[in-house]
Design an enzyme around this catalytic site. Structure first.
Site, PDB file in Angstrom:
ATOM      1  N   LYS A   1      32.010  38.826  60.701  1.00  0.00           N
ATOM      2  CA  LYS A   1      31.049  39.934  60.623  1.00  0.00           C
ATOM      3  C   LYS A   1      31.179  40.854  61.834  1.00  0.00           C
ATOM      4  O   LYS A   1      31.229  42.067  61.696  1.00  0.00           O
ATOM      5  CB  LYS A   1      29.602  39.402  60.542  1.00  0.00           C
ATOM      6  CG  LYS A   1      29.326  38.550  59.319  1.00  0.00           C
ATOM      7  CD  LYS A   1      27.876  38.103  59.236  1.00  0.00           C
ATOM      8  CE  LYS A   1      27.443  37.185  60.365  1.00  0.00           C
ATOM      9  NZ  LYS A   1      28.135  35.869  60.394  1.00  0.00           N
TER      10      LYS A   1
ATOM     11  N   ARG B   1      18.578  37.285  57.768  1.00  0.00           N
ATOM     12  CA  ARG B   1      19.137  35.945  57.590  1.00  0.00           C
ATOM     13  C   ARG B   1      18.191  35.042  56.808  1.00  0.00           C
ATOM     14  O   ARG B   1      18.506  33.885  56.596  1.00  0.00           O
ATOM     15  CB  ARG B   1      19.340  35.327  58.960  1.00  0.00           C
ATOM     16  CG  ARG B   1      20.788  35.243  59.404  1.00  0.00           C
ATOM     17  CD  ARG B   1      20.750  34.761  60.834  1.00  0.00           C
ATOM     18  NE  ARG B   1      21.955  34.172  61.262  1.00  0.00           N
ATOM     19  CZ  ARG B   1      22.876  34.797  61.980  1.00  0.00           C
ATOM     20  NH1 ARG B   1      22.749  36.069  62.262  1.00  0.00           N
ATOM     21  NH2 ARG B   1      23.925  34.155  62.399  1.00  0.00           N
TER      22      ARG B   1
ATOM     23  N   ARG C   1      37.639  30.786  68.670  1.00  0.00           N
ATOM     24  CA  ARG C   1      37.122  32.065  69.184  1.00  0.00           C
ATOM     25  C   ARG C   1      36.965  32.019  70.704  1.00  0.00           C
ATOM     26  O   ARG C   1      36.505  31.043  71.271  1.00  0.00           O
ATOM     27  CB  ARG C   1      35.771  32.387  68.556  1.00  0.00           C
ATOM     28  CG  ARG C   1      35.141  33.645  69.172  1.00  0.00           C
ATOM     29  CD  ARG C   1      34.024  34.196  68.348  1.00  0.00           C
ATOM     30  NE  ARG C   1      32.935  33.272  68.167  1.00  0.00           N
ATOM     31  CZ  ARG C   1      31.896  33.523  67.378  1.00  0.00           C
ATOM     32  NH1 ARG C   1      31.833  34.662  66.720  1.00  0.00           N
ATOM     33  NH2 ARG C   1      30.939  32.637  67.259  1.00  0.00           N
TER      34      ARG C   1
ATOM     35  N   ARG D   1      31.862  30.553  73.438  1.00  0.00           N
ATOM     36  CA  ARG D   1      30.410  30.649  73.283  1.00  0.00           C
ATOM     37  C   ARG D   1      29.779  29.268  73.238  1.00  0.00           C
ATOM     38  O   ARG D   1      30.355  28.343  72.669  1.00  0.00           O
ATOM     39  CB  ARG D   1      30.095  31.402  71.974  1.00  0.00           C
ATOM     40  CG  ARG D   1      29.583  32.798  72.205  1.00  0.00           C
ATOM     41  CD  ARG D   1      29.539  33.624  70.959  1.00  0.00           C
ATOM     42  NE  ARG D   1      28.676  33.115  69.902  1.00  0.00           N
ATOM     43  CZ  ARG D   1      28.418  33.783  68.777  1.00  0.00           C
ATOM     44  NH1 ARG D   1      28.947  34.986  68.585  1.00  0.00           N
ATOM     45  NH2 ARG D   1      27.647  33.267  67.854  1.00  0.00           N
TER      46      ARG D   1
ATOM     47  N   ARG E   1      25.063  25.389  62.202  1.00  0.00           N
ATOM     48  CA  ARG E   1      24.959  26.799  61.789  1.00  0.00           C
ATOM     49  C   ARG E   1      25.348  26.963  60.320  1.00  0.00           C
ATOM     50  O   ARG E   1      24.740  27.744  59.593  1.00  0.00           O
ATOM     51  CB  ARG E   1      25.832  27.680  62.686  1.00  0.00           C
ATOM     52  CG  ARG E   1      25.190  27.894  64.061  1.00  0.00           C
ATOM     53  CD  ARG E   1      26.213  28.236  65.124  1.00  0.00           C
ATOM     54  NE  ARG E   1      26.854  29.509  64.919  1.00  0.00           N
ATOM     55  CZ  ARG E   1      28.019  29.851  65.480  1.00  0.00           C
ATOM     56  NH1 ARG E   1      28.660  28.997  66.268  1.00  0.00           N
ATOM     57  NH2 ARG E   1      28.534  31.036  65.268  1.00  0.00           N
TER      58      ARG E   1
HETATM   59  P1  AP5 Z   1      33.565  37.007  64.395  1.00  0.00           P
HETATM   60  O1  AP5 Z   1      33.835  38.403  63.982  1.00  0.00           O
HETATM   61  O2  AP5 Z   1      33.094  36.737  65.773  1.00  0.00           O
HETATM   62  O3  AP5 Z   1      32.596  36.307  63.294  1.00  0.00           O
HETATM   63  P2  AP5 Z   1      31.054  36.445  63.039  1.00  0.00           P
HETATM   64  O4  AP5 Z   1      30.827  36.356  61.558  1.00  0.00           O
HETATM   65  O5  AP5 Z   1      30.487  37.662  63.728  1.00  0.00           O
HETATM   66  O6  AP5 Z   1      30.573  35.107  63.731  1.00  0.00           O
HETATM   67  P3  AP5 Z   1      29.292  34.789  64.590  1.00  0.00           P
HETATM   68  O7  AP5 Z   1      29.486  33.378  65.084  1.00  0.00           O
HETATM   69  O8  AP5 Z   1      29.014  35.831  65.628  1.00  0.00           O
HETATM   70  O9  AP5 Z   1      28.195  34.820  63.527  1.00  0.00           O
HETATM   71  P4  AP5 Z   1      26.937  34.035  63.557  1.00  0.00           P
HETATM   72  O10 AP5 Z   1      26.264  34.623  62.367  1.00  0.00           O
HETATM   73  O11 AP5 Z   1      27.030  32.563  63.571  1.00  0.00           O
HETATM   74  O12 AP5 Z   1      26.331  34.353  65.014  1.00  0.00           O
HETATM   75  P5  AP5 Z   1      25.420  35.520  65.563  1.00  0.00           P
HETATM   76  O13 AP5 Z   1      26.016  35.984  66.815  1.00  0.00           O
HETATM   77  O14 AP5 Z   1      25.078  36.520  64.512  1.00  0.00           O
HETATM   78  O15 AP5 Z   1      34.890  36.149  64.093  1.00  0.00           O
HETATM   79  C1  AP5 Z   1      34.952  34.754  64.372  1.00  0.00           C
HETATM   80  C2  AP5 Z   1      36.368  34.409  64.894  1.00  0.00           C
HETATM   81  O16 AP5 Z   1      37.324  34.635  63.843  1.00  0.00           O
HETATM   82  C3  AP5 Z   1      36.819  35.302  66.076  1.00  0.00           C
HETATM   83  O17 AP5 Z   1      37.591  34.518  66.938  1.00  0.00           O
HETATM   84  C4  AP5 Z   1      37.682  36.397  65.405  1.00  0.00           C
HETATM   85  O18 AP5 Z   1      38.681  36.848  66.292  1.00  0.00           O
HETATM   86  C5  AP5 Z   1      38.274  35.644  64.211  1.00  0.00           C
HETATM   87  N1  AP5 Z   1      38.419  36.497  63.032  1.00  0.00           N
HETATM   88  C6  AP5 Z   1      37.559  37.459  62.589  1.00  0.00           C
HETATM   89  N2  AP5 Z   1      38.014  38.007  61.446  1.00  0.00           N
HETATM   90  C7  AP5 Z   1      39.197  37.356  61.147  1.00  0.00           C
HETATM   91  C8  AP5 Z   1      40.139  37.446  60.078  1.00  0.00           C
HETATM   92  N3  AP5 Z   1      39.958  38.333  59.074  1.00  0.00           N
HETATM   93  N4  AP5 Z   1      41.228  36.621  60.101  1.00  0.00           N
HETATM   94  C9  AP5 Z   1      41.393  35.719  61.116  1.00  0.00           C
HETATM   95  N5  AP5 Z   1      40.533  35.590  62.169  1.00  0.00           N
HETATM   96  C10 AP5 Z   1      39.443  36.391  62.173  1.00  0.00           C
HETATM   97  O19 AP5 Z   1      24.061  34.707  65.864  1.00  0.00           O
HETATM   98  C11 AP5 Z   1      23.999  33.740  66.872  1.00  0.00           C
HETATM   99  C12 AP5 Z   1      22.645  33.061  66.854  1.00  0.00           C
HETATM  100  O20 AP5 Z   1      21.603  34.031  67.097  1.00  0.00           O
HETATM  101  C13 AP5 Z   1      22.232  32.388  65.537  1.00  0.00           C
HETATM  102  O21 AP5 Z   1      22.802  31.097  65.394  1.00  0.00           O
HETATM  103  C14 AP5 Z   1      20.706  32.367  65.689  1.00  0.00           C
HETATM  104  O22 AP5 Z   1      20.293  31.349  66.566  1.00  0.00           O
HETATM  105  C15 AP5 Z   1      20.430  33.713  66.345  1.00  0.00           C
HETATM  106  N6  AP5 Z   1      20.228  34.784  65.355  1.00  0.00           N
HETATM  107  C16 AP5 Z   1      21.041  35.843  65.130  1.00  0.00           C
HETATM  108  N7  AP5 Z   1      20.562  36.602  64.138  1.00  0.00           N
HETATM  109  C17 AP5 Z   1      19.422  36.011  63.728  1.00  0.00           C
HETATM  110  C18 AP5 Z   1      18.488  36.311  62.698  1.00  0.00           C
HETATM  111  N8  AP5 Z   1      18.626  37.392  61.886  1.00  0.00           N
HETATM  112  N9  AP5 Z   1      17.428  35.476  62.534  1.00  0.00           N
HETATM  113  C19 AP5 Z   1      17.254  34.402  63.335  1.00  0.00           C
HETATM  114  N10 AP5 Z   1      18.110  34.045  64.312  1.00  0.00           N
HETATM  115  C20 AP5 Z   1      19.188  34.851  64.505  1.00  0.00           C
END
Ligand code: AP5
Length: 214
Positions: A13, A88, A122, A155, A166
């Site tokens: 994402k 979410r 990552r 991270r 997660r």
């Molecule tokens: P990346 O682009 O970083 O993936 P991502 O989907 O953004 O992963 P996140 O871990 O950031 O998502 P998440 O939803 O768990 O965490 P968030 O930060 O939102 O890509 C991942 C890896 O793959 C990278 O190394 C990249 O280089 C590689 N990659 C990407 N695309 C690729 C491809 N096409 N091919 C190959 N490799 C690829 O949230 C963190 C925490 O915050 C949550 O756990 C929760 O505690 C809290 N939080 C956030 N939002 C909310 C909410 N709305 N409500 C409640 N709590 C929340």
């Protein structure tokens, strides 16, 4: 353009959000990034949510909706935005619907095995936030950021126990949003198992051609 990105942790994402935001000239708003900034700055909110983030649980809806609502009031989001990681829960989606009208919801589809490969490899720059992958998107020099030379870090929530939690949280609380948005006609599925370039091309085309037959 008001876009939501839906998908499991590690679906890509954040990677896609950066490219779409540049293409459509709108800000990418990541609730994960907003919370991590609070944690890094050791604010009251940051101290309250740190353990929740490390475990991979969800921050309560009331706190999350408040931080998003505040962010969307900023001038740069007036003409549009891309939400990465929000909503979410169905409760968050209902709150968002009361604040704005969306143009589309992109649902990134990818297997659990690929999620684990992506998250365990990552690495992120602690200074500018650029995201790398040791295998799929490595930095030019081993373990330092291409942009500012800072040493890359893993991270806190990319440990295997947190990744598994997660994924479970995603399936229990976020996956039901697919049905919720399918009912609104806004949902566009994107095969996110392909390369970042292919995923971007498919997402851009889906957004630009939405509403057209076939
Ligand atoms: P990346 O682009 O970083 O993936 P991502 O989907 O953004 O992963 P996140 O871990 O950031 O998502 P998440 O939803 O768990 O965490 P968030 O930060 O939102 O890509 C991942 C890896 O793959 C990278 O190394 C990249 O280089 C590689 N990659 C990407 N695309 C690729 C491809 N096409 N091919 C190959 N490799 C690829 O949230 C963190 C925490 O915050 C949550 O756990 C929760 O505690 C809290 N939080 C956030 N939002 C909310 C909410 N709305 N409500 C409640 N709590 C929340």
């Amino acid at each position: 353009m008001r876009i939501v990105l839906l998908g499991p942790p590690g679906a890509g994402k954040g990677t896609l959000a950066a490219r779409l935001a540049a293409h459509f000239d709108i800000p990418a708003v990541s609730t994960g990034d907003l919370f991590r900034k609070e944690v890094a700055a050791e604010t009251g909110l940051g101290r309250r949510v740190k353990e929740i983030l490390d475990r991979g649980d969800l921050v309560p809806d009331s706190v999350t909706v408040e931080i998003v609502e505040k962010r969307l009031k900023k001038a740069d989001a007036r003409e549009g935005f891309l939400l990465d990681g929000f909503p979410r829960t169905v409760g968050q989606a209902e709150a968002l619907a009361r604040i704005v009208e969306l143009d589309c919801v992109l649902n990134l589809v990818v297997s659990d095995g690929e999620v684990i490969r992506r998250l365990s490899g990552r690495r992120v720059c602690p200074v500018c936030g650029t995201v790398y992958h040791v295998e799929f998107m490595p930095p030019k020099d081993d373990m330092v950021c291409d942009r500012d030379g800072a040493e890359l870090i893993t991270r806190d929530d990319d440990r295997i126990d947190s990744i598994k939690n997660r994924l479970a949280v995603y399936k229990g609380q976020t996956e039901p949003l697919i049905g919720y948005y399918a009912g609104t006609g806004l949902l566009l599925d994107i095969d996110a198992s392909r390369s970042p370039r292919e995923v971007f091309d498919a997402a851009r085309a889906a957004v630009e051609n939405r509403g057209e037959p076939g």
